[in-house]
Every structure is written in structure tokens, then in C-alpha cells.
Design a protein around this motif. Structure first.
Motif, mmCIF file in Angstrom:
data_model
loop_
_atom_site.group_PDB
_atom_site.id
_atom_site.type_symbol
_atom_site.label_atom_id
_atom_site.label_comp_id
_atom_site.label_asym_id
_atom_site.label_seq_id
_atom_site.Cartn_x
_atom_site.Cartn_y
_atom_site.Cartn_z
ATOM 1 N N ASN A 5 0.857 -1.193 0.000
ATOM 2 C CA ASN A 5 0.000 0.000 0.000
ATOM 3 C C ASN A 5 0.894 1.245 0.000
ATOM 4 O O ASN A 5 1.593 1.519 0.973
ATOM 5 N N PRO A 6 0.893 2.024 -1.100
ATOM 6 C CA PRO A 6 1.765 3.211 -1.184
ATOM 7 C C PRO A 6 1.412 4.302 -0.175
ATOM 8 O O PRO A 6 2.217 5.191 0.093
ATOM 9 N N GLU A 7 0.214 4.214 0.420
ATOM 10 C CA GLU A 7 -0.193 5.203 1.428
ATOM 11 C C GLU A 7 0.475 4.926 2.788
ATOM 12 O O GLU A 7 0.493 5.776 3.663
ATOM 13 N N LYS A 8 0.974 3.709 2.950
ATOM 14 C CA LYS A 8 1.604 3.331 4.215
ATOM 15 C C LYS A 8 3.123 3.461 4.089
ATOM 16 O O LYS A 8 3.656 3.707 3.011
ATOM 17 N N GLY A 9 3.816 3.298 5.185
ATOM 18 C CA GLY A 9 5.245 3.582 5.214
ATOM 19 C C GLY A 9 6.113 2.615 4.423
ATOM 20 O O GLY A 9 5.719 1.488 4.120
ATOM 21 N N TYR A 10 7.309 3.091 4.116
ATOM 22 C CA TYR A 10 8.340 2.316 3.413
ATOM 23 C C TYR A 10 9.445 2.097 4.447
ATOM 24 O O TYR A 10 10.018 3.052 4.966
ATOM 25 N N VAL A 11 9.727 0.826 4.791
ATOM 26 C CA VAL A 11 10.645 0.539 5.892
ATOM 27 C C VAL A 11 11.931 -0.119 5.411
ATOM 28 O O VAL A 11 11.926 -0.864 4.427
ATOM 29 N N ALA A 12 13.019 0.154 6.130
ATOM 30 C CA ALA A 12 14.309 -0.500 5.878
ATOM 31 C C ALA A 12 14.606 -1.426 7.048
ATOM 32 O O ALA A 12 14.578 -1.002 8.202
ATOM 33 N N LEU A 13 14.862 -2.703 6.753
ATOM 34 C CA LEU A 13 15.240 -3.676 7.781
ATOM 35 C C LEU A 13 16.758 -3.720 7.849
ATOM 36 O O LEU A 13 17.424 -4.060 6.866
ATOM 37 N N LEU A 14 17.325 -3.377 9.009
ATOM 38 C CA LEU A 14 18.789 -3.328 9.154
ATOM 39 C C LEU A 14 19.309 -4.634 9.732
ATOM 40 O O LEU A 14 19.007 -4.996 10.866
ATOM 41 N N GLY A 15 20.107 -5.353 8.937
ATOM 42 C CA GLY A 15 20.619 -6.652 9.355
ATOM 43 C C GLY A 15 19.847 -7.750 8.634
ATOM 44 O O GLY A 15 18.909 -7.478 7.875
ATOM 45 N N TRP A 16 20.236 -9.002 8.885
ATOM 46 C CA TRP A 16 19.605 -10.104 8.165
ATOM 47 C C TRP A 16 18.862 -11.018 9.122
ATOM 48 O O TRP A 16 19.436 -11.564 10.071
ATOM 49 N N SER A 17 17.578 -11.209 8.889
ATOM 50 C CA SER A 17 16.757 -12.162 9.634
ATOM 51 C C SER A 17 15.718 -12.684 8.666
ATOM 52 O O SER A 17 14.867 -11.924 8.194
ATOM 53 N N LEU A 18 15.790 -13.971 8.357
ATOM 54 C CA LEU A 18 14.855 -14.546 7.392
ATOM 55 C C LEU A 18 13.416 -14.411 7.888
ATOM 56 O O LEU A 18 12.506 -14.117 7.113
ATOM 57 N N GLY A 19 13.206 -14.578 9.207
ATOM 58 C CA GLY A 19 11.866 -14.432 9.775
ATOM 59 C C GLY A 19 11.308 -13.036 9.552
ATOM 60 O O GLY A 19 10.131 -12.870 9.214
ATOM 61 N N ALA A 20 12.159 -12.019 9.723
ATOM 62 C CA ALA A 20 11.731 -10.632 9.526
ATOM 63 C C ALA A 20 11.438 -10.350 8.056
ATOM 64 O O ALA A 20 10.463 -9.670 7.715
ATOM 65 N N VAL A 21 12.292 -10.892 7.160
ATOM 66 C CA VAL A 21 12.117 -10.673 5.721
ATOM 67 C C VAL A 21 10.813 -11.314 5.245
ATOM 68 O O VAL A 21 10.029 -10.704 4.510
ATOM 69 N N GLU A 22 10.567 -12.554 5.686
ATOM 70 C CA GLU A 22 9.340 -13.245 5.279
ATOM 71 C C GLU A 22 8.102 -12.513 5.803
ATOM 72 O O GLU A 22 7.088 -12.406 5.109
ATOM 73 N N ALA A 23 8.199 -11.994 7.033
ATOM 74 C CA ALA A 23 7.075 -11.245 7.612
ATOM 75 C C ALA A 23 6.809 -9.968 6.819
ATOM 76 O O ALA A 23 5.656 -9.623 6.539
ATOM 77 N N ALA A 24 7.889 -9.255 6.464
ATOM 78 C CA ALA A 24 7.739 -8.015 5.687
ATOM 79 C C ALA A 24 7.173 -8.312 4.302
ATOM 80 O O ALA A 24 6.356 -7.552 3.768
ATOM 81 N N ASP A 25 7.586 -9.434 3.728
ATOM 82 C CA ASP A 25 7.118 -9.817 2.392
ATOM 83 C C ASP A 25 5.609 -10.080 2.388
ATOM 84 O O ASP A 25 4.928 -9.795 1.402
ATOM 85 N N ARG A 26 5.104 -10.594 3.527
ATOM 86 C CA ARG A 26 3.667 -10.912 3.629
ATOM 87 C C ARG A 26 2.851 -9.726 4.137
ATOM 88 O O ARG A 26 1.628 -9.816 4.229
#
Length: 408
Positions: A5-26
Motif C-alpha cells: 500500500n503506497p499510502e503506508k510507510g516504506y521501511v528499511a530492515l537493518l541486518g539479516w533475519s529470514l523471519g523478519a524478511v518473510e514477515a515483511a514480504d507478507r
């Protein structure tokens, strides 16, 4: 990938965590992973938005990544590990035009500064000092025991040594005698020294938005460095009102407007609550995964939600369940460390695997036969997960795992 949703924020994840990446992807926010070079191939292979950055100490190039993310249109940087907390503070100071955010991040990283700030806010802490060499530790150990009016022949009260800026149990030692001080390598100095507090130790995961607690979980430790479960037993949950008051005092003292914090506390036998430390990032021991198992919501997505400056209160209200009442059960995990000096294979104890509360494990076959001697609290070899409907049974089960051999 979920629709963004372009109306919501654009976030940067600092560091590597597959759990965090998968959560952000969903999730419905745009995101980009900022991680070292070794993550690049994986990100390309799986179409993960990625910017390379190596998180050495903050230096004169630090501004470069902040400006790059600002040009990219990113709204907020989210630290996934202790080592990226100060980076997030420096970047968010630029993205949000708020220089205080970097100073705040420094307080979250330096345990001595953190405790001083807590004291200034009227938060109760134990005795603490910095040590730059062994003699400082000897003096502190002697002074603490003098203060406690110990006589010759009395057992000495232990002290704790912690690294200034490492996560969890890394660099954490309990010193029970002056002789043990000699075993501390010079490379571990400087460090923080603390008096020992006898009591019930627990952790809190709190999600904060607009300076207010939106969801508060109490994680109960069974044995520090070995086991934890969520939600806590009714006995510890009975302290929720007092714990909430302490977290509100922490929010005010550290001027926290948004984000997820992970403080640790002690409750002594007379009901006094002592502050241990606070982290501004996801906790270790897969606590986020335990919270999701117990409650059903994704804790990484919750963190993105409360850090996004474009989030609305209605969305937060709809996202979080009611603590304890809405939990579907109790989730816990045990960190396995071999009890034998020489091991040849992984063998899950039959009584563990056949227990109705056993969920799954993340243990791997040993890579070496000889087990390195555990220094300080050490690092576990992997986690075993449990889930059930009785917190006392789960607590006793986690405690019992300490007596079993998983590597033989």
C-alpha cells in the motif's frame, strides 16, 4: 509477496533475519533489506529488495546510508540486531529530522549509560560500575561484599560482569569468588559490573506507539540462558499492573515515542522490582516466534506497524489481541548445550520427543566431537520448542530438559 500500500510507510530492515524478511514480504508495507554483501545472492535469487551495507562501527561514511535511504523514500529504519540499533538511531535521526534519536540509540547500546539514565528517571537498579582492568573487578567484588556486611567465612555474594554493548548472554559472567576474576581475558575489558539480585527474573516485549503501550507480553524465564515461555504463569502475570507502570516509567525516562522494546527485570521476595536492562530490537531465544505460536500475530509485522510513522491508531487497535486472554496456549523453548565433553551424534531423548507438549526442534548433528568449554553463559547449540495449555507443566518440563542429554 503481499500487495503493498503506497499510502503506508516504506521501511528499511537493518541486518539479516529470514523471519523478519518473510514477515515483511507478507505485510502491506514496502520494504528494503539493508544487509552485508553476503546476503546479496540470496536476495537476488528470491527477488528481495536489497541495499548492501556492512555494519562496522559508525564512522565518517555513516551518513552515506542514511542519505541513500532518504533518497530512496524510506520512512524508517528498523534494527533487527543489537549491532544495528545505533545505526538505526543515526539513520532515523536523518529520515525523521530528529537528532535526539541517535542519542537515544546510544543509551540503548551502552549498558552503563543506560543504567545511569534509568537512575535519573527514578527507576530502581542494583549497584553497578565500569571496569577497565582486573583490579577494578577485585575492588568492586570486595566492596559489594563489605556493603552486605559479610564476615570472614561467610559465602561471598556473586557479582555479574557484562559486555557494554553485546546482546543477551554474550559476555555475561557470574563471579562467585575472587579467584574467578583471574580467568577473564584482557580482551573482554572494558565491561560493566553489577551486584547480584536474588529474585524472579523475567523479560517484557512491549510495542509502543505515540508514547503509549499498545501490547505488552511478559516472558517468564525458567533458567536464564536456557529456557523461556510465553505468556507467563498466573503468578507472574499477577504483577502485570506493576510491570506496566514500570514500562511506562521507562518510556518516559528514555523518551520513547514508537518502536518495540525488550527490557528485563527482577522481582525480589519483598515485591521490589529492579530494572536490569532494555534493548530496542527483537529479543533472542526466538521470543517473537513463541509470541506468534501463543497469540497468532506476527511480532515482526507488529514491530513494522509501530515503527511506521504513517500507521494509524485504528490499524494498531485491530492488529493486537488482548494479552493472556487471547492466547491459544503457552509456548516455550529450551536452549540445548551438550553436557558431555565428547559427543558423536544428536539423539533427541525419547521422553522429550514423545511428550504431548513437544512441538519441534532446530538441532543439527554435531560438527565436531569435542565440546568447547562453556565460557560465561555460553551459546546454545539449538532450540527445542514446546506448546501446551498448562503453564506450570510447561515450566517444569523446560526445567527437566536441563537433566537430559541431546548430544551423546
Amino acid at each position: 509477496m503481499a500487495e503493498k500500500n503506497p499510502e503506508k510507510g516504506y521501511v528499511a530492515l537493518l541486518g539479516w533475519s529470514l523471519g523478519a524478511v518473510e514477515a515483511a514480504d507478507r505485510f502491506d508495507r514496502r520494504y528494503v533489506v539493508v544487509a552485508p554483501d553476503w546476503a546479496e545472492d540470496y536476495c537476488k535469487q528470491h527477488d528481495i529488495p536489497y541495499i548492501p551495507w556492512n555494519f562496522e562501527r559508525l564512522n565518517d561514511r555513516s551518513m552515506e546510508i542514511a542519505e541513500k535511504l532518504k533518497d530512496e523514500g524510506v520512512d524508517v529504519a528498523i534494527p533487527l540486531f543489537e549491532e544495528t540499533v545505533e545505526w538505526a538511531g543515526a539513520i532515523n535521526a536523518v529520515l525523521m529530522d530528529n537528532p535526539r534519536l541517535h542519542g537515544q540509540a546510544v543509551l540503548f547500546r551502552d549498558k552503563a549509560l543506560m543504567k545511569r539514565r534509568a537512575q535519573l528517571g527514578g527507576i530502581r537498579v542494583g549497584i553497578f560500575e565500569e571496569a577497565h582492568e582486573k583490579d577494578d573487578v577485585y575492588r568492586f567484588f570486595k566492596r559489594v561484599n563489605q556493603t552486605l556486611l559479610k564476615l570472614d567465612g561467610d559465602p561471598e555474594d556473586p557479582i555479574h560482569l557484562k559486555a557494554f554493548d553485546k546482546a543477551g548472554c554474550l559476555g555475561h559472567r557470574m563471579i562467585k569468588s575472587a579467584e574467578e576474576i583471574d580467568s577473564i581475558p584482557d580482551s573482554e575489558y572494558p565491561l560493566l559490573m553489577e551486584s547480584h539480585l536474588d529474585g524472579w527474573e523475567f523479560a517484557v516485549e512491549a510495542w509502543i506507539w505515540d508514547g503509549k503501550i499498545q501490547f505488552l507480553n511478559i516472558s517468564e524465564y525458567v533458567t536464564l540462558g536456557y529456557s523461556v515461555f510465553v505468556p507467563a504463569t498466573p503468578e507472574l502475570e499477577s504483577w502485570r499492573t506493576a510491570i506496566t507502570e514500570q514500562i511506562e516509567k521507562l518510556i518516559k525516562t528514555f523518551d520513547i515515542k514508537f518502536g518495540q522494546i525488550h527490557p528485563e527485570y527482577f522481582v525480589t521476595s519483598d515485591g521490589t522490582m529492579y530494572f536490569g536492562e532494555v534493548a530496542y530490537r527483537p529479543p533472542g531465544f526466538k521470543a517473537f516466534e513463541l509470541i506468534e505460536r501463543a497469540y497468532g500475530f506476527n511480532a515482526y509485522q507488529a514491530t513494522i506497524l509501530v515503527m511506521d510513522p504513517k500507521t494509524k491508531q485504528e490499524e494498531i487497535d485491530a492488529f493486537f489481541p488482548e494479552p493472556v486472554k487471547d492466547a491459544q496456549g503457552y509456548a516455550g523453548c529450551f536452549g540445548v548445550y551438550p553436557r558431555k565433553r565428547v559427543v558423536s551424534k544428536l539423539e533427541i531423548p525419547k521422553e522429550t520427543e514423545e511428550h504431548p507438549y513437544f512441538d519441534f526442534h532446530e538441532l543439527a548433528a554435531p560438527l565436531q566431537d569435542t565440546v568447547t568449554k562453556r565460557t560465561a553463559f555460553g551459546t546454545h547449540w539449538g532450540l527445542v520448542f514446546f506448546f501446551g495449555d498448562n503453564p506450570h507443566q510447561l515450566r517444569d518440563l523446560l526445567k527437566h530438559q536441563e537433566e537430559l542429554d541431546f548430544y551423546v
